[in-house]
Design a protein around this motif. Structure first.
Motif, PDB file in Angstrom:
ATOM      1  N   SER A 136     -15.518   8.220   6.267  1.00 34.99           N
ATOM      2  CA  SER A 136     -15.795   8.518   4.857  1.00 34.99           C
ATOM      3  C   SER A 136     -14.588   9.063   4.106  1.00 34.99           C
ATOM      4  O   SER A 136     -14.704   9.419   2.934  1.00 34.99           O
ATOM      5  CB  SER A 136     -16.942   9.520   4.743  1.00 34.99           C
ATOM      6  OG  SER A 136     -18.119   8.967   5.275  1.00 34.99           O
ATOM      7  N   MET A 137     -13.439   9.169   4.770  1.00 37.28           N
ATOM      8  CA  MET A 137     -12.256   9.678   4.071  1.00 37.28           C
ATOM      9  C   MET A 137     -11.687   8.615   3.139  1.00 37.28           C
ATOM     10  O   MET A 137     -11.555   7.461   3.513  1.00 37.28           O
ATOM     11  CB  MET A 137     -11.191  10.094   5.095  1.00 37.28           C
ATOM     12  CG  MET A 137      -9.850  10.517   4.490  1.00 37.28           C
ATOM     13  SD  MET A 137      -9.986  11.766   3.179  1.00 37.28           S
ATOM     14  CE  MET A 137     -10.631  13.184   4.057  1.00 37.28           C
ATOM     15  N   GLN A 138     -11.376   9.017   1.908  1.00 38.36           N
ATOM     16  CA  GLN A 138     -10.607   8.157   1.012  1.00 38.36           C
ATOM     17  C   GLN A 138      -9.303   8.872   0.698  1.00 38.36           C
ATOM     18  O   GLN A 138      -9.312   9.911   0.044  1.00 38.36           O
ATOM     19  CB  GLN A 138     -11.410   7.853  -0.270  1.00 38.36           C
ATOM     20  CG  GLN A 138     -10.638   7.098  -1.344  1.00 38.36           C
ATOM     21  CD  GLN A 138     -10.131   5.720  -0.887  1.00 38.36           C
ATOM     22  OE1 GLN A 138     -10.580   5.189   0.121  1.00 38.36           O
ATOM     23  NE2 GLN A 138      -9.188   5.167  -1.598  1.00 38.36           N
ATOM     24  N   ASP A 197      -2.694   0.751  -4.689  1.00 38.68           N
ATOM     25  CA  ASP A 197      -3.927  -0.016  -4.577  1.00 38.68           C
ATOM     26  C   ASP A 197      -5.080   0.927  -4.239  1.00 38.68           C
ATOM     27  O   ASP A 197      -5.316   1.249  -3.084  1.00 38.68           O
ATOM     28  CB  ASP A 197      -3.786  -1.107  -3.514  1.00 38.68           C
ATOM     29  CG  ASP A 197      -4.883  -2.145  -3.630  1.00 38.68           C
ATOM     30  OD1 ASP A 197      -5.976  -1.808  -4.140  1.00 38.68           O
ATOM     31  OD2 ASP A 197      -4.663  -3.304  -3.234  1.00 38.68           O
ATOM     32  N   SER A 198      -5.781   1.357  -5.298  1.00 43.59           N
ATOM     33  CA  SER A 198      -6.813   2.385  -5.146  1.00 43.59           C
ATOM     34  C   SER A 198      -8.005   1.886  -4.355  1.00 43.59           C
ATOM     35  O   SER A 198      -8.892   2.656  -4.014  1.00 43.59           O
ATOM     36  CB  SER A 198      -7.280   2.858  -6.517  1.00 43.59           C
ATOM     37  OG  SER A 198      -7.944   1.806  -7.206  1.00 43.59           O
ATOM     38  N   ARG A 199      -8.049   0.583  -4.042  1.00 44.18           N
ATOM     39  CA  ARG A 199      -9.215   0.034  -3.354  1.00 44.18           C
ATOM     40  C   ARG A 199      -9.152   0.235  -1.839  1.00 44.18           C
ATOM     41  O   ARG A 199     -10.056  -0.153  -1.117  1.00 44.18           O
ATOM     42  CB  ARG A 199      -9.372  -1.445  -3.699  1.00 44.18           C
ATOM     43  CG  ARG A 199      -9.709  -1.648  -5.173  1.00 44.18           C
ATOM     44  CD  ARG A 199      -9.435  -3.062  -5.599  1.00 44.18           C
ATOM     45  NE  ARG A 199      -8.044  -3.393  -5.305  1.00 44.18           N
ATOM     46  CZ  ARG A 199      -7.569  -4.605  -5.200  1.00 44.18           C
ATOM     47  NH1 ARG A 199      -8.373  -5.617  -5.358  1.00 44.18           N
ATOM     48  NH2 ARG A 199      -6.305  -4.812  -4.944  1.00 44.18           N
ATOM     49  N   PHE A 200      -8.030   0.831  -1.373  1.00 42.38           N
ATOM     50  CA  PHE A 200      -7.875   1.012   0.067  1.00 42.38           C
ATOM     51  C   PHE A 200      -7.490   2.452   0.369  1.00 42.38           C
ATOM     52  O   PHE A 200      -6.989   3.161  -0.483  1.00 42.38           O
ATOM     53  CB  PHE A 200      -6.810   0.048   0.602  1.00 42.38           C
ATOM     54  CG  PHE A 200      -7.230  -1.386   0.497  1.00 42.38           C
ATOM     55  CD1 PHE A 200      -7.903  -2.000   1.540  1.00 42.38           C
ATOM     56  CD2 PHE A 200      -6.987  -2.117  -0.660  1.00 42.38           C
ATOM     57  CE1 PHE A 200      -8.308  -3.329   1.433  1.00 42.38           C
ATOM     58  CE2 PHE A 200      -7.399  -3.441  -0.775  1.00 42.38           C
ATOM     59  CZ  PHE A 200      -8.062  -4.048   0.276  1.00 42.38           C
ATOM     60  N   THR A 201      -7.743   2.873   1.596  1.00 41.78           N
ATOM     61  CA  THR A 201      -7.387   4.224   2.026  1.00 41.78           C
ATOM     62  C   THR A 201      -6.255   4.164   3.038  1.00 41.78           C
ATOM     63  O   THR A 201      -6.136   3.190   3.790  1.00 41.78           O
ATOM     64  CB  THR A 201      -8.607   4.942   2.645  1.00 41.78           C
ATOM     65  OG1 THR A 201      -8.201   6.248   3.084  1.00 41.78           O
ATOM     66  CG2 THR A 201      -9.195   4.187   3.836  1.00 41.78           C
ATOM     67  N   GLY A 256      -9.359   9.795  -5.960  1.00 39.96           N
ATOM     68  CA  GLY A 256      -9.966   9.082  -4.845  1.00 39.96           C
ATOM     69  C   GLY A 256     -10.915   9.940  -4.016  1.00 39.96           C
ATOM     70  O   GLY A 256     -11.760   9.426  -3.305  1.00 39.96           O
ATOM     71  N   ASN A 276     -11.110   3.097   7.986  1.00 34.70           N
ATOM     72  CA  ASN A 276     -11.125   2.041   6.979  1.00 34.70           C
ATOM     73  C   ASN A 276      -9.733   1.556   6.591  1.00 34.70           C
ATOM     74  O   ASN A 276      -9.600   0.512   5.942  1.00 34.70           O
ATOM     75  CB  ASN A 276     -11.844   2.513   5.716  1.00 34.70           C
ATOM     76  CG  ASN A 276     -13.341   2.267   5.796  1.00 34.70           C
ATOM     77  OD1 ASN A 276     -13.767   1.190   6.181  1.00 34.70           O
ATOM     78  ND2 ASN A 276     -14.130   3.268   5.456  1.00 34.70           N
ATOM     79  N   PHE A 311       0.862  -1.171   0.000  1.00 32.68           N
ATOM     80  CA  PHE A 311       0.000   0.000   0.000  1.00 32.68           C
ATOM     81  C   PHE A 311       0.899   1.222   0.000  1.00 32.68           C
ATOM     82  O   PHE A 311       1.331   1.682   1.054  1.00 32.68           O
ATOM     83  CB  PHE A 311      -0.927  -0.022   1.214  1.00 32.68           C
ATOM     84  CG  PHE A 311      -1.748  -1.276   1.261  1.00 32.68           C
ATOM     85  CD1 PHE A 311      -2.884  -1.393   0.475  1.00 32.68           C
ATOM     86  CD2 PHE A 311      -1.360  -2.356   2.027  1.00 32.68           C
ATOM     87  CE1 PHE A 311      -3.630  -2.560   0.471  1.00 32.68           C
ATOM     88  CE2 PHE A 311      -2.104  -3.527   2.029  1.00 32.68           C
ATOM     89  CZ  PHE A 311      -3.229  -3.633   1.252  1.00 32.68           C
TER      90      PHE A 311
END
Lengths: 508, 508
Positions: A462-464, A474-478, A446, A483, A262
């Motif tokens: 809600s933060m990305q 890996d754009s699928r994670f923050t 993002g 999260n 990441f």
């Protein structure tokens, strides 16, 4: 109090003979302590300890992990002025920033403590058995999230506390049940050692197994590469440059057992300002953005490095205003002589491309590692034709692009690489025409901000913080917000399990 | 009705001159239709169409995507006997299996239709603004999941329907809003074309944009590699061998913009049987496992290829029983002559390793592509010393390992590669001693089954089908169940957005 040694688990070690020193960028002198690069044996020892500790650490209750995280926060606060002093002498950042960043670090640790104090964060699901289903009975199935294993965290240069030793990556990984080995950033090795000592104290006070945390030093890439190649390392967190992040990603994905990386890397964070917004409130926007561009000497991942406008009557005046207001802000010290020289080189490189021109720049004598803020501008067609203009300039710099029309604006957004953020500055009368801009941004970023600035990254669900490559790998994670714990876990299903053998989160 | 051509969007095309034929493994003859490998231009055209279609497809309502998915299910059912006939002539599998697998395919399509008919699946979160927060106000932040872009799905050899053209990967990707390009499996190109025709019909009937689906053929790796390298492809789904999946993973991670690959690959699915379970119900376990090992000619990802026992008085008898019952089941036809020859080679290779011996094997004359089921056994120490014994044998084969004691058993589990499943067969009196086994399995597998068989993969929210590498390339996601939609999406945050510009899922 600072020894210059590595924490291999709870023990300070320095059996190597390669050392480096940190720099006080404000005074432009080296700080006195030599820091010892970890040897290959020390690196292996840290990983083996982490692997052994994982067996027990992943099993302890959420309450105990929460107590550990809160104890880290307490011990960091207990470092008090000593920490603030080391921080400022190693980063050139003002004490106010050190206090603010410490506050964020503490907040993150306590947020994750709260999150994992109970088992709800594991996305537990239960599908109950249907023994009389036809043609086949359905078994009881339950699913939860379990930690991956020992994690390596690479500390960021630009956040010596909040994205370093006890920063977001470490806090989220420890919260999930993964042991952490931090590769300290060479620019703030002293800050790293102090914070590491707080973590070790907290671990001892709350009865954690030796090995759930190590702090390892080194200046080049050797130590980091050795860590990422180690078969007992199961994931990597990184904040830094594209070249550094990509190198680690390549090492990790070419392992016999590939592991996730990441990496939160480069971003120029485009800001789209409509003609109507410029017509109605040019000066206010210029004031706000001069502040955002120069905030922390422009050394934020979310710094607005690219401003996109559609040419109108008042565009030129806006650019002039923005440049004047930016230049009027006092120059600030950058993190390190290397960061300053990189800034000079990259800002000059962008400004000297065909069609680009400097609109405003701090002129005259400036202290050694201080940054001369700069605003440049270029026409849309020149920007489109030249990828060198798309590159990040880390520091107080922004390039204003003057697109001929809406179509060219969309073309420009579509031609950008992945970004952490995109911002839209618009009036209510623009709303009906913004769908294409939003569409284009959604494919590229993002987080989309409306009538605000991208700097300032809230820590909340809600933060990305992460976006399409190369903003992150890996754009699928923050990397920010609760999260971010999801980076360090994977799902496991339990089928027809007796209650007493189910993990706590799934018991009947 | 089967043309042998590629669906490039809604149009059948075959401008190339490389062809292949499928095989009827039961009759051991080629089926008549030649299938045309897609040319590089056709591949590019399919991707460009998918990219254009993505712009509209990602924006249509969940209800419309649900209607499309349900229409695919209807059109597949409408293919009726023709589909069953092609399926059986291309796979050697019996019609009952075809009907069962079609049922699963339909169920998956309808499950995803139900899932995306509303917006709840997007993990929407809302953090409301706190304008009077000090020192800084908090902005309104909302987060949802959006589709990644065009996805390539590689069809599985062993599930011509449920993990192929309109299988779980396709259904979940289409449900998420991603266009799909299927690379059909060369062994069942006719089945693929028929199912593709059903998808195209459904797309036309429900008014979908041309390009949201293409079906592309080819026998070697050229077509697949070209697809995965294409800059407008954003993710890959794959079910198949380790070498095939790893090759695609390498291509994808070495792109300038790396993309995620969800490859579900090899697994030997260890089954741990306690001595007490063998003492109490040896014969019942043997009967159950003989059935599981030979189910579908052993051609399931979750086939129990490794049985781990701790040596006790009745272990030898159990192994003998298991072998006898396995051999007593009628040999079944395998999917393809290549699968059969691979089975023969790999089962012989395992059985001929030092210390390994065949306990039971179907002997005598056997039809061309039918599999001679086999049970082999080996002592724990020999298994530990020889990684060749850890390799998957795709087919009706299982290796029983006789561990000396509990410690050796744990050592064996820890030494295994990542697996899809692990199973524990135990008595209630064993429970207190199972913690180490569960601990070891959790680090190695994605699903743990208690007193059952690993074959039979329920489609439900708590299913995890995927495990540590090489069971899959990304253990954090599942290939089966509604959660599999998460592979094709990424989060985006919207900060301070006006209500009218928010995506439907996040509107106030």
């Amino acid at each position: 109090m600072i020894t210059g040694k590595n924490y291999i688990g709870n023990t300070l070690k320095a059996s190597g003979n390669v050392t480096h020193k940190t720099v006080n960028p404000k005074l432009n002198i080296e700080n006195p302590t030599p820091f010892y690069e970890a040897t290959a044996e020390e690196v292996d020892e840290a990983v083996q300890l982490a692997w052994s500790a994982f067996k027990t650490y992943r099993r302890i209750s959420g309450e105990k992990r929460a107590a550990f995280l809160n104890a880290i926060a307490d011990e960091i606060l207990a470092l008090d002025q000593e920490l603030l002093d080391v921080y400022t002498t190693e980063s050139g950042l003002p004490e106010g920033r050190a206090i603010g960043e410490r506050g964020r670090t503490i907040f993150q640790l306590r947020s994750f403590a709260e999150l994992v104090a109970n088992e709800d964060w594991r996305e537990n699901t239960i599908d109950e058995a249907i023994p009389d289903r036809t043609p086949l009975p359905k078994d009881d199935l339950r699913r939860t999230l379990i930690p991956l294993g020992p994690v390596v965290v690479f500390a960021a240069s630009n956040f010596p506390l909040a994205f370093s030793t006890a920063g977001g990556d470490t806090a989220s990984a420890l919260a999930s049940g993964c042991p952490v080995i931090v590769k300290a950033h060479a620019m703030h090795s002293g800050t790293a050692e102090l914070v590491a000592s707080a973590i070790i104290k907290a671990a001892e006070k709350t009865g954690m197994t030796n090995g759930i945390f190590s702090n390892i030093m080194g200046r080049g890439r050797t130590v980091g590469t050795t860590l990422v190649k180690h078969t007992k390392i199961k994931a990597v967190g990184f904040t830094g440059s594209i070249s550094g992040g990509r190198a680690l990603f390549d090492v990790a994905s070419q392992r016999e057992e590939p592991i996730p990386v990441f990496a939160e890397m480069g971003s120029i964070n485009p800001v789209i300002i409509t003609s109507k917004a410029i017509e109605n409130r040019s000066e206010a926007i210029a004031t706000t953005y001069a502040g955002s561009i120069t905030l922390g000497a422009g050394q934020f991942c979310t710094n607005p490095g690219l401003i996109l406008t559609v040419e109108g009557d008042k565009t030129q005046q806006f650019i002039k205003d923005l440049a004047e207001k930016t230049v009027a802000i006092n120059p600030q010290c950058m993190l390190h002589p290397n960061i300053k020289s990189g800034f000079v080189e990259n800002s000059n490189s962008v400004s000297s491309q065909t069609g680009a021109k400097v609109v405003g720049k701090v002129e005259g004598a400036i202290e050694a590692n201080y940054a001369a803020s700069q605003i440049a501008s270029v026409m849309g067609k020149d920007f489109l034709a030249n990828p060198k203009l798309h590159q990040e300039v880390f520091g107080p710099f922004s390039l204003v692009v003057r697109a001929e029309n809406e179509d060219e604006l969309i073309q420009i957004i579509n031609g950008l690489e992945g970004q952490l953020t995109g911002t839209i500055i618009a009036e209510e009368e623009d709303y009906a025409n913004l769908h294409d801009v939003i569409d284009a941004l959604e494919n590229r970023v993002g987080r989309i901000i409306f009538n605000g600035v991208p700097t300032g990254v809230e820590v909340c669900p809600s933060m990305q913080h992460g976006g399409p490559y190369p903003a992150s790998t890996d754009s699928r994670f923050t990397a920010v917000g609760t999260n971010s714990i999801k980076r360090w876990v994977r799902p496991v299903s339990y089928q027809s399990f007796p209650n007493e053998l189910l993990p706590t989160a799934l018991k009947r």
